[in-house]
Write an enzyme that holds these catalytic residues in place. Structure first.
Site, PDB file in Angstrom:
ATOM      1  N   ASP A  95       0.796  -1.230   0.000  1.00 24.66           N
ATOM      2  CA  ASP A  95       0.000   0.000   0.000  1.00 24.66           C
ATOM      3  C   ASP A  95       0.829   1.281   0.000  1.00 24.66           C
ATOM      4  O   ASP A  95       0.376   2.319  -0.441  1.00 24.66           O
ATOM      5  CB  ASP A  95      -0.937   0.018   1.229  1.00 24.66           C
ATOM      6  CG  ASP A  95      -0.191  -0.190   2.550  1.00 24.66           C
ATOM      7  OD1 ASP A  95       1.045  -0.298   2.525  1.00 24.66           O
ATOM      8  OD2 ASP A  95      -0.852  -0.260   3.600  1.00 24.66           O
ATOM      9  N   ASP A 160       3.622  -0.788  11.518  1.00 21.35           N
ATOM     10  CA  ASP A 160       3.137   0.512  11.049  1.00 21.35           C
ATOM     11  C   ASP A 160       2.460   1.215  12.227  1.00 21.35           C
ATOM     12  O   ASP A 160       1.770   0.573  13.025  1.00 21.35           O
ATOM     13  CB  ASP A 160       2.126   0.321   9.909  1.00 21.35           C
ATOM     14  CG  ASP A 160       1.781   1.641   9.269  1.00 21.35           C
ATOM     15  OD1 ASP A 160       2.451   2.021   8.294  1.00 21.35           O
ATOM     16  OD2 ASP A 160       0.858   2.328   9.764  1.00 21.35           O
ATOM     17  N   SER A 643      12.346   6.707  17.297  1.00 25.60           N
ATOM     18  CA  SER A 643      11.556   5.558  16.870  1.00 25.60           C
ATOM     19  C   SER A 643      12.460   4.346  16.676  1.00 25.60           C
ATOM     20  O   SER A 643      13.595   4.472  16.234  1.00 25.60           O
ATOM     21  CB  SER A 643      10.800   5.885  15.586  1.00 25.60           C
ATOM     22  OG  SER A 643      11.705   6.316  14.617  1.00 25.60           O
TER      23      SER A 643
HETATM   24  S1  SF4 Z   1      -1.650   6.513   7.992  1.00 25.88           S
HETATM   25 FE1  SF4 Z   1      -0.050   5.170   7.226  1.00 25.88          FE
HETATM   26  S2  SF4 Z   1      -1.088   3.268   6.649  1.00 25.88           S
HETATM   27 FE2  SF4 Z   1      -2.652   4.849   6.840  1.00 25.88          FE
HETATM   28  S3  SF4 Z   1      -2.950   5.611   4.778  1.00 25.88           S
HETATM   29 FE3  SF4 Z   1      -1.489   6.941   5.825  1.00 25.88          FE
HETATM   30  S4  SF4 Z   1       0.528   6.111   5.293  1.00 25.88           S
HETATM   31 FE4  SF4 Z   1      -1.000   4.533   4.824  1.00 25.88          FE
END
Ligand code: SF4
Length: 753
Positions: A95, A160, A643
């Site tokens: 993604d 993530d 991080s």
């Molecule tokens: S917050 Fe992170 S996972 Fe969600 S759309 Fe944005 S970049 Fe993609």
């Protein structure tokens, strides 16, 4: 159903006994956070002595999710272990690497061409190691997880920050670094400092223009961007039950903006409906029969001050829409105060672009409410005054929104529909004109609005709001517009007002099993080749690091003595380097390039004692390594804070750094270095930092006897032929010493498999 129902069934079956046992051990009623965390702890008998925000414990998560950018190095490391498959169910989602420019079809085609080798690698490695793979275009990690994998009461980790989205479906789901994911895939536990718990009681009901997004926009303003750090946010109350499941997911998603470990709601009817609608009726039935175990105890919610570390209350009936920004998500402005606040901020009032969707706000409810705003505008002969972009969170959402006619309404108004991917939310937005580089204002329904985040332009003033507010302001084209009170002129110069949005939480006939882009691992995985071209600039197979050899700790030159703050950003910068995150050799060219050399006060300029020249840190490191020398890095306090970034620990090992000697380490970075086989030492006397000279040669004495609590002696051989000795401590336990001796934690796993 993609989710394995047998695993869920046996998980729920054992839950009541486990929770009873925990309640007895602790001697008090339990929050939902405690129920989930402590049913996943490795040492349940030791929980009574654990103090929140002070002690670490080991947990066994049920699932792992990885996005394509972070999955690359995680899976390359997993391959080194020689394991045959991931120890827990895992999924990979493509993604992050899709740039939004023209629209879904064309942009996806471009991404498939540009990222082919990465996608082919991820696809083949997932097939080989029994990991679910989601092709580009299938959707954004957190939406796909919510629609297919999340289940109430579960514990998941994801590589993530917005993994906590699954809290909308009653799951605890922290975002972690790749190293944590590799540990869990190899069967190791996952370590977490026991979090504090922030209770948020929601009362009343949303109405009019207000949506679930406004709950978290308001709370982010109350907590600020670090008020949730080290805590889980647990929502409860009749207001919580009145929210849709996807509304809850939006709130949990954006909880990451407070720094919270994750956020969670207790199981209720909205979750059951969502599970059934997305084809997981069996999970809904199971969860319903264990529902008391999937929410906090009633005594906790009746007397919350006693059980939560902090308590907040939000009345949904009185909540008004919020617009947060610019440049930070915690600058929360109720829409009634926008005019005065915006005029003070000095940002352009004309809105260049409105964007809705992303993993935060692209539910059926969000899309239907935003489309009702646009439909009403068209009906009243209004048109979009700003560019308008829709980013569906998944192909399932896009399909059902298309079938319901919502997408057609957006198209009719002139909107662009981007791919089901991150796109503008993570800087993958090619605005295609120089306008994007001037000072300009955008408003979106994503979660983060830091400078440069959407389009790389530091002068883009980004505001965050709900999809319906973004739609309304894009019709007006002006940041000062308040749809609750303000009127607009239409194309016939009539004065009109936008009616309140309307929508549906779920499609009447459900999601109809419209899963697309999913690749199931094959049953026979023996002959699968992992595809990596030897000429690739983006991917490189990892070679196991060499085992401990005493010789490598004698005659060691100083690579750099870093001065002051040295975070993981100084150690391994992000930005353009991220394209090399699957190629250790290439990304190592950024090692310590942000750190200040204490000997000359310069960045990325250190003495090469072999040549006598000042050169870049990676170049000098390679020169030492290629001459058969291990080097030493010296630093000050809290070395490696920031991080958790696995590259910051892999790069020194790759470049031949044998030891890192500092006044103190940030704990996660220290552990990451230990895992990679770099010797982590601390000064016994911090003033010895000043005795280290630029052209010193180190010998480390006593390594053969390295034992928990032991001290090591370090010889400093100065160039004037004088010698000094200093003492160093360490924090290795027996297990970590085995990692060090094996050359890395992964080597040890490979040897013991
Ligand atoms: S917050 Fe992170 S996972 Fe969600 S759309 Fe944005 S970049 Fe993609």
């Amino acid at each position: 159903m993609i989710l394995n129902i047998d695993i869920i069934r046996s998980f729920y079956k054992s839950l009541p006994d486990k929770i009873d046992g925990i309640r007895k051990l602790l001697g008090h009623p339990l929050t939902l956070t405690e129920k989930i965390l402590l049913t996943h702890i490795v040492n349940r008998s030791g929980i009574s002595g654990l103090r929140r925000k002070e002690e670490y414990a080991d947990f066994l998560p049920d699932r792992i999710a990885m996005q394509d950018a972070t999955a690359q190095m995680a899976l390359l490391q997993f391959m080194v272990t020689g394991k045959e498959q991931s120890s827990v169910p895992a999924s990979v989602h493509c993604d992050h690497l899709i740039t939004g420019k023209f629209g879904a079809e064309e942009d996806l085609k471009t991404a498939l061409g540009m990222n082919r080798e990465v996608y082919e690698f991820l696809s083949s490695v997932c097939s080989k190691y029994n990991i679910d793979f989601w092709n580009p275009g299938a959707g954004i990690i957190h939406q796909v997880v919510l629609e297919n994998y999340a289940f109430p009461g579960g514990l998941m980790i994801g590589t993530d920050s917005h993994t906590p989205t699954a809290g909308g479906l009653g799951m605890l789901a922290p975002g972690v670094g790749g190293a944590d994911a590799v540990d869990v895939m190899t069967g190791m536990s996952w370590e977490l400092k026991l979090p504090e718990i922030i209770g948020v009681r929601l009362t009343g009901r949303l109405n009019g223009w207000t949506s679930a997004k406004d709950v978290i926009l308001k709370l982010t303003g109350m907590l600020t961007v670090n008020g949730g750090t080290g805590s889980v946010i647990e929502y409860f109350g009749d207001g919580a039950e009145s929210l849709s499941c996807t509304g809850k997911a939006t709130i949990c998603n954006m909880g990451a903006e407070t720094g919270a470990t994750c956020s969670v709601f207790g199981f209720d009817a909205s979750m059951s409906e969502y599970l059934a609608s997305t084809g997981r009726g069996e999970v809904a039935e199971l969860a319903s029969s264990y529902k008391d175990n999937l929410t906090g105890d009633p005594e906790v919610y009746a007397d919350p001050e006693r059980y939560f570390n902090q308590l907040y209350e939000i009345d949904l009936s009185a909540l008004e829409p919020y617009i947060n920004g610019p440049f930070t998500p915690d600058r929360a402005i109720p829409i009634s105060r926008m005019k005065e606040e915006v005029l003070k901020s000095g940002c352009p009032l004309k809105i260049g672009a409105g964007l809705i969707g992303s993993c935060t706000n692209s539910s059926y409810e969000d899309i239907s409410r935003a489309s009702s705003v646009i439909e009403n505008a068209l009906f009243q002969k209004l048109s979009l005054k700003s560019e308008f972009i829709v980013i569906p969170g998944s192909e399932r959402i896009r399909t059902i929104s298309e079938e319901a006619g919502f997408i057609e309404i957006f198209r009719k108004a002139g909107a662009k529909i981007f791919a089901n991917a991150c796109g503008p939310c993570i800087g993958q937005w090619d605005r295609g004109s120089t306008d994007g580089m001037k000072a300009n204002t955008i408003i979106h329904s994503f979660n983060r609005n830091f400078a440069r985040r959407a389009d790389g332009n530091p002068d883009t003033y980004a505001f965050v709001a709900s999809p319906e507010i973004v739609a309304a302001l894009s019709v007006a084209g002006n940041l000062l517009f308040n749809p609750l009170t303000d009127l607009l002129f239409n194309s016939e110069r009539d004065i009109v007002m936008l009616p309140e949005p309307t929508g549906r939480t779920l499609p009447q006939e459900g999601f109809k099993g419209t899963v697309s882009g999913y690749q199931q691992p094959p049953a026979d995985r023996t002959n699968i080749d992992i595809k990596i071209s030897p000429d690739s600039e983006r991917l490189q197979l990892l070679e196991p690091f060499k085992e401990f050899d005493l010789q490598n700790f004698q005659n060691m030159p100083v690579l750099i003595k870093a001065m002051g703050k040295c975070t993981t950003d100084h150690i391994s910068m992000a930005g353009t380097w991220l394209k090399y995150r699957g190629h250790l050799e290439n990304i190592s060219e950024n090692y310590m390039t942000g750190a200040v050399n204490s000997f000359n006060g310069k960045i990325n300029s250190v003495l090469n004692v072999l040549s006598g020249n000042y050169e870049s840190v990676p170049k000098v490191a390679r020169s030492y390594r290629n001459s058969g020398l291990s080097s030493v890095v010296v630093g000050e306090d809290n070395f490696g804070e920031g991080s958790s970034r696995e590259h910051a620990a892999m790069e020194p090992r790759f470049l031949g750094v044998g030891a890192i000697l500092v006044k103190s380490f940030a704990r996660i970075h220290e552990t990451n270095l230990k895992k990679q086989g770099v010797l982590t030492l601390t000064f016994v006397n911090n003033s010895d930092y000043n005795r280290i000279r630029e052209d010193d040669w180190f010998d480390i004495i006593g390594l053969e006897q390295l034992a928990p609590g032991s001290k090591l002696k370090l010889t400093l051989n100065h160039s004037d032929e004088t010698v000094e000795y200093i003492e160093a401590g360490h924090s290795y336990n027996e297990n970590q010493i085995s990692w060090f001796k094996a050359g890395s934690a992964l080597n040890l796993i490979r040897k013991s498999k």
